[in-house]
Write an enzyme that holds these catalytic residues in place. Structure first.
Site: not given
Length: 297
Positions: A15, A160
Site C-alpha cells: 500500500s 527495531y
C-alpha cells in the site's frame, strides 16, 4: 542463466513505500503482481485503487490481496488466493514492516511484541506459507526486506534492530535448507530512504523512563530531523531499493548474494557483509557442512 519471462510475484505491504513502488516497477516490466495489503477495500482502498489504475494504464492486471501479516488466518487465506489466481508464486517480497525507536527500557512488553509481530513473525509466517508450493515447483525466491540496522545497532535502535537481526538469521537458515529444493532466500538491507515509514516511527510508551536518557528520549524526532536533512541533500531515493529488488529477481541463481546493502549511508554494512563471508565458510566447514559453501557469497 536468468529467466526473463514474466513471473508471479507476491509483495507484502504494497500500500505504500517500497512495496508500492516495487509493485509499479514490476507491473511496468510485465511481471504478474500479487500486491497484498491490509483492508484494500477499507483503510487502504485508495492505495488499492491507485495501483489498479496504474496497472490499467500499463495494459496490465494487478491482483490485490487482503493480507494482514500479523494474522495467521489472513496469511493462509491470502497465499491460497494467490496460488489460485496465479497458479504459482515465483517470488515473495517480504516488505511489510514498521519502526520503533527509543531507549529500550522505555518500551512496554506489548510494544516489543508488536514490533516483532510485524517485522519478524509476519515475515516468517509468509515464508512458511509459500514454501510448500515453491518446494513442489522446484524453484522460488524470497527477498526479505531487512535493514542496515539489521547488521549494525545504534543507541535508540535496539528494538527495531532486534527484529531485523532475527529476520537475518531465519532468512539465512532458509537459504541453506530450501536450496535442497531449488528455492533461494536473500536479504536486502536498505539504509535510510524517503518513504512513508519515516513519518510513522513509533516512540516508547514510557515517557518517564525515556526522559532519563536525555536526548535519546526523542529518538524518533532526532532520526526524523537527521533524515529530513539527508533527503534534502539528495540522499535516500527509494528507486535505488526498487532497482536492487529487480536486480535480485533477475540475478543468476548461482551468483545471487546472500545479503545486499543498499544506500550510501550503509556502504559500511556492505563492506561488513563481504568481510563476514570467509568466517561463515569456516563455520560451515567446521561443522562438516561443506555442501552449502557455494551459497555463501
Amino acid at each position: 542463466m536468468t529467466d526473463s519471462s514474466p513471473q508471479n510475484i507476491l509483495i507484502t505491504g504494497a500500500s505504500s513505500g517500497f512495496g508500492k513502488l516495487t509493485a509499479r516497477a514490476l507491473l511496468s516490466r510485465g511481471d504478474h503482481v500479487l500486491a497484498s495489503m491490509r483492508q484494500p477495500e477499507g483503510r487502504n482502498r485508495e492505495a488499492a485503487d491507485e495501483l489498479r489504475s496504474f496497472a490499467a494504464e500499463q495494459g496490465r492486471e494487478v491482483h490485490i490481496l487482503d493480507i494482514d501479516v500479523t494474522d495467521q488466518a489472513s496469511i493462509e487465506a491470502g497465499v491460497a488466493q494467490a496460488l489460485e489466481l496465479a497458479g504459482s508464486i515465483d517470488v515473495l517480497i517480504n516488505n511489510a514492516g514498521q519502526g520503533f525507536f527509543g531507549p529500550f527500557e522505555a518500551f512496554s512488553d506489548q510494544q516489543l511484541r508488536n514490533q516483532f509481530e510485524v517485522n519478524f513473525f509476519g515475515a516468517a509466517a509468509m515464508a512458511r506459507a509459500v514454501l510448500p508450493a515453491m518446494r513442489a515447483a522446484g524453484k522460488g525466491l524470497m527477498i526479505h526486506l531487512s535493514s542496515g540496522l539489521g547488521r549494525a545497532t545504534f543507541p535508540g535502535t535496539g528494538v527495531y534492530s532486534a527484529t531485523k537481526y532475527a529476520l537475518e538469521a531465519i532468512s539465512e537458515a532458509i537459504r541453506y535448507e530450501a536450496s535442497l529444493f531449488g528455492v533461494d532466500s536473500v536479504l536486502l538491507e536498505p539504509g535510510a530512504f524517503e518513504t512513508e515509514i519515516v513519518g510513522k516511527m513509533v516512540a516508547p510508551d514510557n515517557a518517564e523512563a525515556a526522559a532519563a536518557y536525555g536526548p535519546l528520549a526523542d529518538t524518533v524526532g532526532l532520526w526524523q530531523q537527521s533524515l529530513a536533512e539527508y533527503f534534502a541533500s539528495g540522499g535516500g531515493k527509494p528507486e535505488e531499493v526498487v532497482d536492487a529488488i529487480t536486480t535480485l529477481i533477475d540475478a543468476d541463481a548461482n551468483e545471487r548474494p546472500i545479503r545486499l546493502a543498499v544506500g550510501g549511508d550503509v556502504a559500511f554494512v556492505q563492506e561488513g557483509n563481504k568481510a563476514s563471508l570467509p568466517y561463515t565458510r569456516q563455520g560451515l566447514e567446521a561443522f562438516g557442512m561443506n555442501d552449502f559453501l557455494p551459497l555463501v557469497r
